[in-house]
Design a protein around this motif. Structure first.
Motif, PDB file in Angstrom:
ATOM      1  N   VAL A  60      -7.421  -1.216   5.473  1.00  0.00           N
ATOM      2  CA  VAL A  60      -6.238  -1.688   6.185  1.00  0.00           C
ATOM      3  C   VAL A  60      -5.090  -1.664   5.182  1.00  0.00           C
ATOM      4  CG1 VAL A  60      -5.174  -3.574   7.469  1.00  0.00           C
ATOM      5  CG2 VAL A  60      -7.655  -3.186   7.644  1.00  0.00           C
ATOM      6  N   ALA A  61      -4.120  -0.789   5.408  1.00  0.00           N
ATOM      7  CA  ALA A  61      -3.020  -0.576   4.461  1.00  0.00           C
ATOM      8  C   ALA A  61      -1.769  -1.282   4.959  1.00  0.00           C
ATOM      9  CB  ALA A  61      -2.748   0.916   4.281  1.00  0.00           C
ATOM     10  N   CYS A  78      -4.822  10.089   4.130  1.00  0.00           N
ATOM     11  CA  CYS A  78      -6.103   9.377   4.229  1.00  0.00           C
ATOM     12  C   CYS A  78      -6.395   9.067   5.692  1.00  0.00           C
ATOM     13  CB  CYS A  78      -6.059   8.081   3.422  1.00  0.00           C
ATOM     14  SG  CYS A  78      -5.661   8.283   1.673  1.00  0.00           S
ATOM     15  N   PRO A  79      -6.808  10.074   6.454  1.00  0.00           N
ATOM     16  CA  PRO A  79      -7.052   9.855   7.884  1.00  0.00           C
ATOM     17  C   PRO A  79      -8.092   8.753   8.112  1.00  0.00           C
ATOM     18  CG  PRO A  79      -7.112  12.197   7.329  1.00  0.00           C
ATOM     19  CD  PRO A  79      -7.086  11.453   6.028  1.00  0.00           C
ATOM     20  N   GLY A  80      -7.792   7.900   9.087  1.00  0.00           N
ATOM     21  CA  GLY A  80      -8.727   6.834   9.424  1.00  0.00           C
ATOM     22  C   GLY A  80      -8.338   5.470   8.900  1.00  0.00           C
ATOM     23  N   ILE A  81      -7.409   5.414   7.950  1.00  0.00           N
ATOM     24  CA  ILE A  81      -6.970   4.097   7.481  1.00  0.00           C
ATOM     25  C   ILE A  81      -6.159   3.421   8.584  1.00  0.00           C
ATOM     26  CG2 ILE A  81      -6.932   4.869   5.076  1.00  0.00           C
ATOM     27  CD1 ILE A  81      -3.854   4.737   5.254  1.00  0.00           C
ATOM     28  N   GLU A  82      -6.086   2.095   8.533  1.00  0.00           N
ATOM     29  CA  GLU A  82      -5.370   1.322   9.547  1.00  0.00           C
ATOM     30  C   GLU A  82      -4.044   0.836   8.950  1.00  0.00           C
ATOM     31  OE1 GLU A  82      -8.020  -1.703  11.314  1.00  0.00           O
ATOM     32  OE2 GLU A  82      -9.569  -0.779  10.059  1.00  0.00           O
ATOM     33  N   PRO A  83      -2.922   1.379   9.396  1.00  0.00           N
ATOM     34  CA  PRO A  83      -1.634   0.964   8.828  1.00  0.00           C
ATOM     35  C   PRO A  83      -1.094  -0.295   9.515  1.00  0.00           C
ATOM     36  CG  PRO A  83      -1.297   2.750  10.376  1.00  0.00           C
ATOM     37  CD  PRO A  83      -2.785   2.506  10.333  1.00  0.00           C
ATOM     38  N   VAL A  84      -0.512  -1.184   8.718  1.00  0.00           N
ATOM     39  CA  VAL A  84       0.167  -2.361   9.243  1.00  0.00           C
ATOM     40  C   VAL A  84       1.519  -2.459   8.547  1.00  0.00           C
ATOM     41  CG1 VAL A  84       0.155  -4.863   9.488  1.00  0.00           C
ATOM     42  CG2 VAL A  84      -2.001  -3.584   9.676  1.00  0.00           C
ATOM     43  N   CYS A  85       2.598  -2.415   9.324  1.00  0.00           N
ATOM     44  CA  CYS A  85       3.946  -2.481   8.747  1.00  0.00           C
ATOM     45  C   CYS A  85       4.500  -3.888   8.930  1.00  0.00           C
ATOM     46  CB  CYS A  85       4.855  -1.463   9.426  1.00  0.00           C
ATOM     47  SG  CYS A  85       6.472  -1.300   8.632  1.00  0.00           S
ATOM     48  N   VAL A  86       4.713  -4.590   7.819  1.00  0.00           N
ATOM     49  CA  VAL A  86       5.261  -5.943   7.870  1.00  0.00           C
ATOM     50  C   VAL A  86       5.854  -6.297   6.519  1.00  0.00           C
ATOM     51  CG1 VAL A  86       3.082  -7.067   7.195  1.00  0.00           C
ATOM     52  CG2 VAL A  86       4.768  -8.347   8.540  1.00  0.00           C
ATOM     53  N   ALA A 119       0.794  -1.226   0.000  1.00  0.00           N
ATOM     54  CA  ALA A 119       0.000   0.000   0.000  1.00  0.00           C
ATOM     55  C   ALA A 119       0.826   1.276   0.000  1.00  0.00           C
ATOM     56  CB  ALA A 119      -0.929   0.001   1.219  1.00  0.00           C
ATOM     57  N   GLY A 120       2.128   1.153   0.185  1.00  0.00           N
ATOM     58  CA  GLY A 120       2.930   2.353   0.377  1.00  0.00           C
ATOM     59  C   GLY A 120       3.214   3.156  -0.873  1.00  0.00           C
TER      60      GLY A 120
END
Length: 244
Positions: free
Chosen positions: A35-36, A51-59, A15-16
Motif C-alpha cells: 500500500v503506497a 510496480c503493477p498491483g500496488i495499492e495507491p493512496v493519495c493523502v 512512497a512517491g
C-alpha cells in the motif's frame, strides 16, 4: 538472504519519491503486497506503472482528518514503513510557526496516527508485526539550519523506543533507521554545492553520502523476521558520522 516478505501486506508512507519509492520497488520485487501512500497523485500514477498491483493512496499526512478517512479502513496491514517527512530548513533565529507546525505534523504526529491505525489492526487480529520509522543522523547530531528538522527526528527516535516498549507485548517490533544525506534527487539538489557537501563529508569517516539502496536494505532487514530479536533500536546508515 531470504527475507520472507512475499505475501505480506506492507504500508509505506512517503512512497512517491526517494527512499519511500525505492522501498516500494524493493518490496514489490520480493512479492510483498504494498500500500503506497503519497500526497502527490502523479508520483503514485508512475509508481503503479512501474510496480503493477500496488495499492495507491493519495493523502496529505499532515491533515489528521483526511488521513483517518484515507487509512482508517485500509484493511489488514502486516508491516509499516513511516517514511513521509518534510525538511523545512531555516536558521534558528528565523524559525517560523508555520515551519514548526508543518514539520511536527508530518514528521512526528503522522507517525503516531498511522502507527496507531496499523498497530490496532495487528492487535485486533492477534498477529505479530513490524514498524520501521525513517529517522535521520540529525536526530543525534546538530546540523546548521536544521533546528526544527533535527528536533522532529530526535523526538522520532524516542517515540520509536516508547512504541517498542508498549507494543512489544503484542509481538509488534518497532525500530528506526537513521541515514545520512541520501543521494535522492532532493538530496542531490540540497547538497550539490561542493563547499557545503565538504563540510558534511569531512564528518563522515567513509567519505561519501548514502545511496537509496543502502537505506532500503536496512529497512527490509528490520521488517523481516531476520531481525526478530531487534526492537527499540536506531540503526545508523551514516558512514560513521555518529562515531566522530
Amino acid at each position: 538472504m531470504e527475507l520472507g516478505l512475499a505475501g505480506r501486506r506492507v504500508l509505506v508512507t512517503g512512497a512517491g519519491k526517494g527512499i519511500g519509492r525505492g522501498t516500494v520497488q524493493a518490496l514489490h520485487a520480493t512479492g510483498a503486497r504494498v500500500v503506497a501512500v503519497s500526497r502527490t497523485q502523479a508520483d503514485l500514477d508512475s509508481l503503479v506503472r512501474e510496480c503493477p498491483g500496488i495499492e495507491p493512496v493519495c493523502v496529505d499526512l499532515g491533515d489528521w482528518e483526511a488521513t483517518e478517512r484515507a487509512l482508517g479502513s485500509v484493511g489488514p496491514v502486516d508491516l509499516l514503513v513511516n517514511n513521509a517527512a518534510v525538511a523545512l530548513l531555516q536558521p534558528f533565529l528565523e524559525v517560523t510557526k508555520e515551519a514548526f507546525d508543518r514539520s511536527f505534523e508530518v514528521n512526528l504526529r503522522a507517525v503516531i496516527q498511522v502507527s496507531q491505525i496499523v498497530a490496532r489492526g495487528l492487535i485486533a487480529r492477534g498477529v505479530p508485526g513490524a514498524i520501521v520509522n525513517v529517522s535521520s543522523q540529525g536526530s543525534q547530531r546538530a546540523v546548521t539550519n536544521h533546528s526544527v528538522y533535527c528536533s522532529t527526528k530526535g523526538a522520532l527516535d524516542m517515540l520509536t523506543k516508547v512504541m517498542a516498549l508498549e507494543l512489544g507485548p503484542h509481538k509488534i517490533r518497532v525500530n528506526a533507521v537513521n541515514p545520512t544525506v541520501v543521494m535522492t534527487p532532493m538530496g542531490q539538489a540540497a547538497w550539490s554545492d561542493p563547499y557545503k557537501a565538504k563540510t558534511m563529508l569531512d564528518r563522515i569517516p567513509l567519505g561519501k553520502f548514502a545511496e537509496v539502496e543502502h537505506v532500503v536494505d536496512a529497512i527490509l532487514f528490520l521488517l523481516s523476521d531476520r531481525s526478530g530479536m531487534t526492537t527499540g533500536s536506531t540503526l545508523p546508515v551514516e558512514g560513521g558520522f555518529w562515531a566522530c
